[in-house]
Write a protein that holds these residues in place. Structure first.
Motif, PDB file in Angstrom:
ATOM      1  N   UNK A 118       0.794  -1.179  -0.142  1.00 46.41           N
ATOM      2  CA  UNK A 118      -0.028   0.102  -0.087  1.00 46.41           C
ATOM      3  C   UNK A 118       0.816   1.334  -0.036  1.00 46.41           C
ATOM      4  N   UNK A 119       2.099   1.096   0.747  1.00 50.82           N
ATOM      5  CA  UNK A 119       3.112   2.286   0.692  1.00 50.82           C
ATOM      6  C   UNK A 119       3.408   2.378  -0.857  1.00 50.82           C
ATOM      7  N   UNK A 120       3.837   1.489  -1.447  1.00 50.48           N
ATOM      8  CA  UNK A 120       4.357   1.621  -2.963  1.00 50.48           C
ATOM      9  C   UNK A 120       2.976   2.457  -3.671  1.00 50.48           C
ATOM     10  N   UNK A 132       9.201  14.800  -4.462  1.00 47.71           N
ATOM     11  CA  UNK A 132       8.340  15.541  -3.789  1.00 47.71           C
ATOM     12  C   UNK A 132       7.530  14.623  -2.931  1.00 47.71           C
ATOM     13  N   UNK A 133       6.994  13.488  -3.729  1.00 50.44           N
ATOM     14  CA  UNK A 133       6.189  12.566  -2.931  1.00 50.44           C
ATOM     15  C   UNK A 133       6.858  11.866  -1.877  1.00 50.44           C
ATOM     16  N   UNK A 134       8.134  11.611  -1.918  1.00 45.35           N
ATOM     17  CA  UNK A 134       8.933  11.003  -0.731  1.00 45.35           C
ATOM     18  C   UNK A 134       8.951  12.084   0.522  1.00 45.35           C
ATOM     19  N   UNK A 142       6.748   7.884   0.561  1.00 46.38           N
ATOM     20  CA  UNK A 142       7.667   7.442  -0.072  1.00 46.38           C
ATOM     21  C   UNK A 142       7.052   5.746  -0.218  1.00 46.38           C
ATOM     22  N   UNK A 143       8.055   4.983  -1.253  1.00 43.09           N
ATOM     23  CA  UNK A 143       7.767   3.757  -1.847  1.00 43.09           C
ATOM     24  C   UNK A 143       8.221   2.682  -0.713  1.00 43.09           C
ATOM     25  N   UNK A 144       9.080   3.132   0.312  1.00 49.98           N
ATOM     26  CA  UNK A 144       9.722   2.350   1.070  1.00 49.98           C
ATOM     27  C   UNK A 144       9.894   2.896   2.350  1.00 49.98           C
TER      28      UNK A 144
END
Length: 264
Positions: free
Chosen positions: A122-124, A243-245, A250-252
């Motif tokens: 779900x993070x990804x 920017x999303x991070x 973040x994806x991780x």
């Protein structure tokens, strides 16, 4: 931190090139992308103008896509005086580019449905959605013709992670759960574990799904430094990813990049 993350799952990448080829082959055997979304993406990426009836026929051929289109067309976003009942009418209301983005988003949700059971997956997905929304806004601010095109590119920029999640969940999920200082450390851990990272995994997946070359390039190169035309789609996605991070998507499990890192 890198030593902890990379030593946690070293088994897949320990055998060198032969093992790497075997792992990439496993990505090539993943299930195909949803045929409706793949057709819509290829149609909109060609030089020929998409026909309304052709796109409406594609989207209406699958209940999930049809329902998503009707729900979107009847949402407060468009505030219509009368309800939309046909897919063709919905397509006229929504527009071709927004329909493409909607088709890709719906297909990705269907493809990742089983993976959503895990928080890391779900993070990804949250990262990809955040990147897509940011890219859409940035494209509009940069004066690009289609911000929806940027949305689609942002949504698909991390499909290499989708490949790793679907092909090697037992190895990739723990890797993403480990704390990392930043994106570079995650990529290093992927290379240590598999012999390649999620940007390299894109090659196999895009070939399997017959994705357009522009999507493949963005998925391969979104972690590179900014270069070339400032408001190019690739640069927009690169910045949007960072920017999303930094905004907490973040994806991780990794540290947020600094402002200097975002704009570098």
């Amino acid at each position: 931190r890198l030593s902890r993350a990379s030593s946690h799952r070293r088994r897949p990448g320990q055998s060198g090139p032969h093992r790497e080829a075997e792992l990439l082959g496993k990505i090539s055997s993943l299930p195909p992308f949803h045929p409706v979304a793949a057709q819509v993406l290829r149609l909109f990426s060609s030089s020929e103008e998409a026909e309304l009836d052709e796109v409406a026929g594609m989207m209406g051929s699958d209940p999930a896509f049809a329902a998503e289109m009707l729900q979107t067309a009847n949402s407060p976003l468009f505030a219509l005086h009368s309800e939309v009942h046909s897919i063709r009418h919905a397509l006229v209301v929504i527009g071709l580019e927004r329909t493409k983005a909607l088709a890709i988003r719906t297909a990705m949700q269907i493809y990742l449905k089983d993976a959503f059971d895990h928080p890391v997956s779900r993070l990804c997905w949250s990262h990809s959605l955040a990147c897509a929304e940011i890219a859409k806004t940035m494209a509009a601010l940069c004066g690009r013709d289609s911000s929806e095109h940027a949305y689609t590119a942002g949504l698909l920029h991390d499909i290499g992670r989708v490949a790793l999640l679907k092909a090697f969940p037992a190895d990739y999920v723990p890797l993403l759960e480990m704390p990392h200082a930043g994106a570079e450390e995650v990529i290093a851990a992927e290379n240590q574990a598999f012999g390649f990272d999620h940007c390299h995994a894109v090659d196999e997946l895009c070939a399997l799904w017959n994705f357009p070359a522009a999507i493949r390039e963005i998925a391969q190169r979104h972690h590179e430094r900014l270069a070339g035309q400032e408001n190019s789609l690739l640069n927009i996605v690169r910045i949007s990813c960072r920017i999303a991070d930094s905004l907490g998507f973040p994806a991780a499990r990794q540290g947020a990049p600094s402002y200097e890192r975002v704009v570098s």
